[in-house]
Design a protein around this motif. Sequence first.
Motif, short mmCIF file in Angstrom:
data_model
loop_
_atom_site.label_atom_id
_atom_site.label_comp_id
_atom_site.label_asym_id
_atom_site.label_seq_id
_atom_site.Cartn_x
_atom_site.Cartn_y
_atom_site.Cartn_z
N ARG A 106 0.85 -1.18 0.00
CA ARG A 106 0.00 0.00 0.00
C ARG A 106 0.89 1.24 0.00
NH1 ARG A 106 -4.91 0.90 4.39
NH2 ARG A 106 -5.54 2.99 3.75
N ARG A 107 0.87 1.95 -1.11
CA ARG A 107 1.69 3.15 -1.27
C ARG A 107 3.15 2.91 -0.86
NH1 ARG A 107 -0.09 9.02 0.54
NH2 ARG A 107 2.14 9.17 0.09
N ASP A 108 3.76 1.91 -1.46
CA ASP A 108 5.16 1.55 -1.26
C ASP A 108 5.45 0.88 0.08
OD1 ASP A 108 5.89 2.64 -3.76
OD2 ASP A 108 6.11 4.64 -2.89
N ILE A 109 4.45 0.67 0.92
CA ILE A 109 4.67 0.02 2.20
C ILE A 109 4.22 -1.43 2.10
CG2 ILE A 109 4.12 -0.01 4.66
CD1 ILE A 109 5.74 2.45 3.75
N PRO A 110 5.16 -2.39 2.17
CA PRO A 110 4.76 -3.81 2.14
C PRO A 110 4.12 -4.22 3.46
CG PRO A 110 7.14 -3.61 2.44
CD PRO A 110 6.62 -2.22 2.22
N PHE A 111 3.06 -5.02 3.36
CA PHE A 111 2.35 -5.52 4.54
C PHE A 111 2.73 -6.98 4.78
CE2 PHE A 111 0.18 -1.68 4.20
CZ PHE A 111 -0.90 -1.55 5.07
N TYR A 112 3.15 -7.29 6.02
CA TYR A 112 3.40 -8.67 6.43
C TYR A 112 2.43 -9.09 7.53
CZ TYR A 112 7.49 -8.19 3.55
OH TYR A 112 8.31 -7.99 2.47
N HIS A 113 1.43 -8.28 7.73
CA HIS A 113 0.31 -8.62 8.60
C HIS A 113 -0.95 -8.13 7.90
CE1 HIS A 113 -2.37 -9.00 12.00
NE2 HIS A 113 -2.63 -7.72 11.97
N ALA A 114 -1.93 -9.00 7.78
CA ALA A 114 -3.18 -8.63 7.10
C ALA A 114 -4.04 -7.81 8.05
CB ALA A 114 -3.91 -9.88 6.64
N LYS A 115 -3.72 -6.55 8.16
CA LYS A 115 -4.39 -5.67 9.12
C LYS A 115 -5.82 -5.41 8.65
CE LYS A 115 -3.42 -1.64 11.98
NZ LYS A 115 -2.42 -0.61 12.33
N SER A 116 -6.76 -5.77 9.49
CA SER A 116 -8.18 -5.65 9.11
C SER A 116 -8.66 -4.21 9.30
CB SER A 116 -9.03 -6.58 9.96
OG SER A 116 -9.01 -6.16 11.33
N GLU A 117 -9.82 -3.92 8.74
CA GLU A 117 -10.40 -2.59 8.91
C GLU A 117 -10.70 -2.31 10.37
OE1 GLU A 117 -10.72 -0.14 6.72
OE2 GLU A 117 -9.65 -1.47 5.34
N ALA A 118 -11.10 -3.34 11.11
CA ALA A 118 -11.35 -3.17 12.54
C ALA A 118 -10.06 -2.82 13.27
CB ALA A 118 -11.97 -4.44 13.12
N GLU A 119 -8.96 -3.46 12.88
CA GLU A 119 -7.67 -3.16 13.51
C GLU A 119 -7.25 -1.72 13.19
OE1 GLU A 119 -4.82 -6.89 13.88
OE2 GLU A 119 -5.70 -6.76 11.88
N PHE A 120 -7.45 -1.30 11.96
CA PHE A 120 -7.13 0.08 11.60
C PHE A 120 -7.94 1.05 12.46
CE2 PHE A 120 -5.10 -1.35 7.66
CZ PHE A 120 -4.12 -0.39 7.49
N LYS A 121 -9.21 0.77 12.62
CA LYS A 121 -10.09 1.67 13.36
C LYS A 121 -9.71 1.74 14.84
CE LYS A 121 -14.99 2.47 14.39
NZ LYS A 121 -16.39 1.97 14.18
N ASP A 122 -9.32 0.61 15.41
CA ASP A 122 -9.01 0.56 16.84
C ASP A 122 -7.60 1.02 17.17
OD1 ASP A 122 -11.54 -0.42 17.28
OD2 ASP A 122 -10.90 -2.54 17.32
N ASP A 123 -6.74 1.13 16.17
CA ASP A 123 -5.33 1.47 16.40
C ASP A 123 -5.17 2.99 16.52
OD1 ASP A 123 -2.60 1.75 16.48
OD2 ASP A 123 -2.21 0.47 14.74
N VAL A 124 -4.87 3.46 17.73
CA VAL A 124 -4.72 4.91 17.93
C VAL A 124 -3.53 5.47 17.16
CG1 VAL A 124 -5.83 4.86 20.20
CG2 VAL A 124 -3.35 4.57 20.04
N TYR A 125 -2.56 4.61 16.85
CA TYR A 125 -1.37 5.08 16.14
C TYR A 125 -1.63 5.30 14.65
CZ TYR A 125 0.96 3.97 20.50
OH TYR A 125 1.32 3.93 21.83
N GLU A 126 -2.82 4.99 14.19
CA GLU A 126 -3.21 5.31 12.82
C GLU A 126 -3.83 6.72 12.72
OE1 GLU A 126 -2.29 3.71 10.36
OE2 GLU A 126 -2.19 1.56 10.80
N ARG A 127 -3.99 7.40 13.82
CA ARG A 127 -4.62 8.73 13.82
C ARG A 127 -3.59 9.76 13.38
NH1 ARG A 127 -7.62 8.13 19.73
NH2 ARG A 127 -8.86 6.28 19.19
N TYR A 128 -3.69 10.18 12.13
CA TYR A 128 -2.67 11.04 11.54
C TYR A 128 -2.56 12.39 12.25
CZ TYR A 128 0.26 13.38 8.15
OH TYR A 128 1.29 14.05 7.57
N ASP A 129 -3.67 13.11 12.33
CA ASP A 129 -3.62 14.47 12.88
C ASP A 129 -3.19 14.48 14.34
OD1 ASP A 129 -4.39 15.60 10.51
OD2 ASP A 129 -6.52 15.64 11.00
N GLU A 130 -3.50 13.43 15.05
CA GLU A 130 -3.18 13.39 16.48
C GLU A 130 -1.78 12.84 16.74
OE1 GLU A 130 -4.89 11.32 20.60
OE2 GLU A 130 -6.08 11.30 18.76
#
Length: 279
Positions: A32-56
């Motif tokens: 995804r945009r030059d970043i290889p994934f070695y874990h199939a991160k689900s949409e639920a995991e994305f939503k629950d992961d506070v470290y995915e919050r860009y502005d914050e």
Amino acid sequence: MRQHYITTKPHYYTTIIEATPVSLLPTPISVRRDIPFYHAKSEAEFKDDVYERYDELVTRQTGLHLADELHGGYPFQDLLDYILRWLPAADTPLAVADLGCSVGRLAAEIAIRQPASTVYGLDLSYQMLRQGHDFWVKGATLQPNLLRYGFGNPQLKGHQLTNLHFALAKAEELPFPDASLDLILNTFLIDRLPQPLGAFAEWARVLKPGGRLITVSPLNFLKTQSWREAHPPAKIFAQLMGAGWQLEDLMDPLLLDEPMDARGNAVRWKTLAFVASRG
């Protein structure tokens, strides 16, 4: 009172290390945009992961790790210095992994100083990895919105490092082959893991014989069970030595001040720093 115990002095690697391959990473699950994934991160995991919050959080990490001019230097310079003193000569080719790399400052510092080495920055946050890749590999100029902290919108000019690779993976499930890494570092990571002590077995798997592990953590655990299993730190060292690790260095505490705003408010982290090696 800070205590610093050294059981083994830093030294250059005496074994012959073969030239490091371009990349130890296998074919990813996806990219995804030059970043290889070695874990199939689900949409639920994305939503629950506070470290995915860009502005914050991504913006805060960018201001902390990439905007030295705002702070009169790198706020975590003592952390960087602790890590750098354990590196061998610059022309020694190493395979290095920074687990929980955030926006890649420490991994990049090693890549710059070790041009013969291949450095991997791994994190579970795609947004952190994308920011790090854009800045350190693609050479993008970042302009983080730090107005809420009183810092404005600084322009941060990026770099183009060819020996630094970012990837999304779990620190407890690494994509590297057995005995393939010379050095692993992790900072502000083990107290965020679901099972803090369980990750060390995986790190032992991917380290070469004689390879080193550098760990720095405030041990600010998220779960009650983790406090029971890993506090005080003597419990960590008992498990490591019981599993065959050799403790080379211990500093407790390594104090780090994280600036919060332009007024000078800060959080002081009382971190535990140690170096261990595989026999």
